[in-house]
Design an enzyme around this catalytic site. Structure first.
Site, PDB file in Angstrom:
ATOM      1  N   ARG A   1      22.646  -5.827   4.240  1.00 34.24           N
ATOM      2  CA  ARG A   1      21.898  -5.130   5.294  1.00 34.24           C
ATOM      3  C   ARG A   1      22.514  -3.762   5.563  1.00 34.24           C
ATOM      4  O   ARG A   1      21.803  -2.803   5.875  1.00 34.24           O
ATOM      5  CB  ARG A   1      21.881  -5.963   6.583  1.00 34.24           C
ATOM      6  CG  ARG A   1      21.307  -5.206   7.785  1.00 34.24           C
ATOM      7  CD  ARG A   1      20.864  -6.108   8.905  1.00 34.24           C
ATOM      8  NE  ARG A   1      21.844  -7.107   9.286  1.00 34.24           N
ATOM      9  CZ  ARG A   1      22.902  -6.889  10.087  1.00 34.24           C
ATOM     10  NH1 ARG A   1      23.116  -5.682  10.581  1.00 34.24           N
ATOM     11  NH2 ARG A   1      23.723  -7.871  10.386  1.00 34.24           N
TER      12      ARG A   1
ATOM     13  N   LYS B   1       5.498   6.987  -2.138  1.00 32.87           N
ATOM     14  CA  LYS B   1       4.576   7.954  -2.709  1.00 32.87           C
ATOM     15  C   LYS B   1       5.144   8.595  -3.988  1.00 32.87           C
ATOM     16  O   LYS B   1       5.349   7.915  -4.979  1.00 32.87           O
ATOM     17  CB  LYS B   1       4.225   8.996  -1.651  1.00 32.87           C
ATOM     18  CG  LYS B   1       3.807   8.397  -0.289  1.00 32.87           C
ATOM     19  CD  LYS B   1       2.649   7.420  -0.368  1.00 32.87           C
ATOM     20  CE  LYS B   1       2.037   7.085   0.989  1.00 32.87           C
ATOM     21  NZ  LYS B   1       2.900   6.319   1.893  1.00 32.87           N
TER      22      LYS B   1
ATOM     23  N   ASP C   1       8.848  16.093   7.449  1.00 33.68           N
ATOM     24  CA  ASP C   1       8.301  15.113   6.508  1.00 33.68           C
ATOM     25  C   ASP C   1       8.018  15.861   5.205  1.00 33.68           C
ATOM     26  O   ASP C   1       7.162  16.748   5.152  1.00 33.68           O
ATOM     27  CB  ASP C   1       7.020  14.500   7.078  1.00 33.68           C
ATOM     28  CG  ASP C   1       6.473  13.371   6.222  1.00 33.68           C
ATOM     29  OD1 ASP C   1       6.653  13.422   4.995  1.00 33.68           O
ATOM     30  OD2 ASP C   1       5.858  12.451   6.785  1.00 33.68           O
TER      31      ASP C   1
ATOM     32  N   TYR D   1       0.255  12.698   9.494  1.00 34.91           N
ATOM     33  CA  TYR D   1      -0.205  11.409   9.012  1.00 34.91           C
ATOM     34  C   TYR D   1      -0.500  10.512  10.212  1.00 34.91           C
ATOM     35  O   TYR D   1       0.295  10.418  11.152  1.00 34.91           O
ATOM     36  CB  TYR D   1       0.874  10.792   8.119  1.00 34.91           C
ATOM     37  CG  TYR D   1       0.675   9.324   7.836  1.00 34.91           C
ATOM     38  CD1 TYR D   1      -0.511   8.856   7.279  1.00 34.91           C
ATOM     39  CD2 TYR D   1       1.670   8.404   8.124  1.00 34.91           C
ATOM     40  CE1 TYR D   1      -0.706   7.508   7.032  1.00 34.91           C
ATOM     41  CE2 TYR D   1       1.492   7.052   7.875  1.00 34.91           C
ATOM     42  CZ  TYR D   1       0.303   6.616   7.325  1.00 34.91           C
ATOM     43  OH  TYR D   1       0.123   5.273   7.084  1.00 34.91           O
TER      44      TYR D   1
END
Length: 383
Positions: free
Chosen positions: A52, A201, A176, A104
């Protein structure tokens, strides 16, 4: 020396030396599919204790991303939204974040649900208008959140001008960089403090994995974000880290082909009588063309366009054969999206219409297929 490696080489080797540390000299990064690591002794560690927090496969991916973005640290998250989510933890109740208005839709949803529930405040302006940004900075403003090119109307924000405002008012800049990736644009070098990506992406590039990244400048920001990351547990799995790392190896060659195809399609669309507007930063008549050319080395492969009737919009979506009518972007397969129903479906109608995200508006993510085949598919869909 590693600092002399060009971008294409760093996509494959990072800053060098990974293979030397791989078991048995494995050329590809091994998938360390383990949750926990044994301690050599009391108070001793191999450098990895629990996946983790850290994992060797993920560490290699994060190191490559830091090399590509020019970051002091990069954090690989389970999704792009998880990456944005840990960034919000940098802010407290009453803090205001001024954002690009054409974001977005999922980002807006997170800001206005989870963010506002925590007492954060958000407002949205056209960040390509410097004077408008200045007028909307408040005394409680802590950060500028920028997406350039914006999603989906491809507006361009000038990083240099944003940095001047950030220095004047003591603000962080979060950017972004999903649409252009570090191959075409490096926001940290242009003045951003934090860069976020949907690694799903262009970085992954094959529409087969979900991932996100936070790339950071400075030790203090890195430590704060790493603490939240470890606590929340939004880490990228070892196998998904392997997939994204494999995708990044071909980032430069994919993006060159995708951009080449996008330019051809954008020019074809401009000559179609049914198309009323084309949004692509690589066209010289795009209002942000000069700014994008100044701060980026390419225009990427995302484009949007508007057609003459709503009926034609729906016919195109239902008639494409080679191009898939689907959400997401950045993969080797070309996709066409209906933003008003898909990516921006949660944005209020009046805001969507203000932004130009209307029923006659389509977004396209151009893949690596033959450009003429893509154009033929669009042509038959237009008929």
């Amino acid at each position: 020396m590693a600092e002399n490696y060009q971008f294409e080489t760093r996509c494959i080797h990072g800053d060098g030396g990974f293979v030397e540390g791989h078991p048995y000299g494995a050329v590809s990064v091994p998938i360390f599919q383990t949750a926990t690591f044994a301690h050599p002794g009391i108070g001793k560690s191999t450098g990895y204790d629990y996946s983790r927090e850290s994992n060797p496969t993920r560490y290699e991916l994060e190191s490559v991303m830091s090399s590509l973005e020019g970051a002091d640290d990069s954090i690989a998250c389970s999704t792009g939204m998880a990456a944005i989510g840990i960034c919000l933890e940098l802010f407290g109740e009453g803090d205001h974040i001024l954002c690009t208005e054409d974001l977005y839709g999922g980002t807006v949803r997170m800001f206005e649900s989870i963010g506002e529930k925590r007492g954060l405040k958000f407002s949205y302006v056209d960040t390509s208008d410097i004077d408008l940004v200045r007028k909307n900075i408040r005394k409680e403003t802590k950060a500028l959140y920028i997406e350039t090119p914006s999603n989906p109307t491809m507006r361009i924000t000038d990083f240099a001008e944003m940095r001047k405002l950030a220095d004047e008012f003591g603000l962080l800049i979060l950017a972004d960089n999903t649409f252009l990736s570090p191959y075409f644009q490096k926001p940290l070098q242009l003045g951003a403090d934090i860069v976020v990506h949907s690694g799903t992406k262009f970085l992954g590039g094959h529409n087969d994995v979900l991932a996100g990244f936070v790339c950071v400048k400075g030790k203090e920001l890195s430590e704060k974000l790493r603490y939240t990351y470890k606590t929340v547990g939004c880490s990228l799995s070892p196998f998904d880290s392997f997939l994204v790392l494999r995708g990044i190896k071909t980032l430069s060659v994919r993006l060159e082909r995708q951009q080449e195809n996008a330019k051809k399609i954008a020019l074809w669309l401009k000559n179609r009588p049914e198309v009323t507007e084309v949004y692509y930063p690589g066209l010289e008549d795009h209002p942000g063309y000069e700014v994008n050319r100044k701060q980026a080395t390419g225009a990427g492969s995302m484009l949007s366009f508007r057609v003459d009737t709503v009926e034609r919009t729906r016919k195109i979506l239902e008639s494409v054969k080679l191009i898939s009518y689907a959400e997401s972007l950045g993969g080797v397969e070309s996709l066409i999206t209906y933003p008003m129903l898909q990516t921006h479906g949660d944005v209020p109608v009046e805001i969507r219409e203000h932004l130009g995200i209307t029923e006659d508006f389509l977004r396209m993510s151009v893949g690596i297929e033959n450009a003429e085949d893509l154009i033929k598919d669009l042509e038959q869909a237009f008929q």
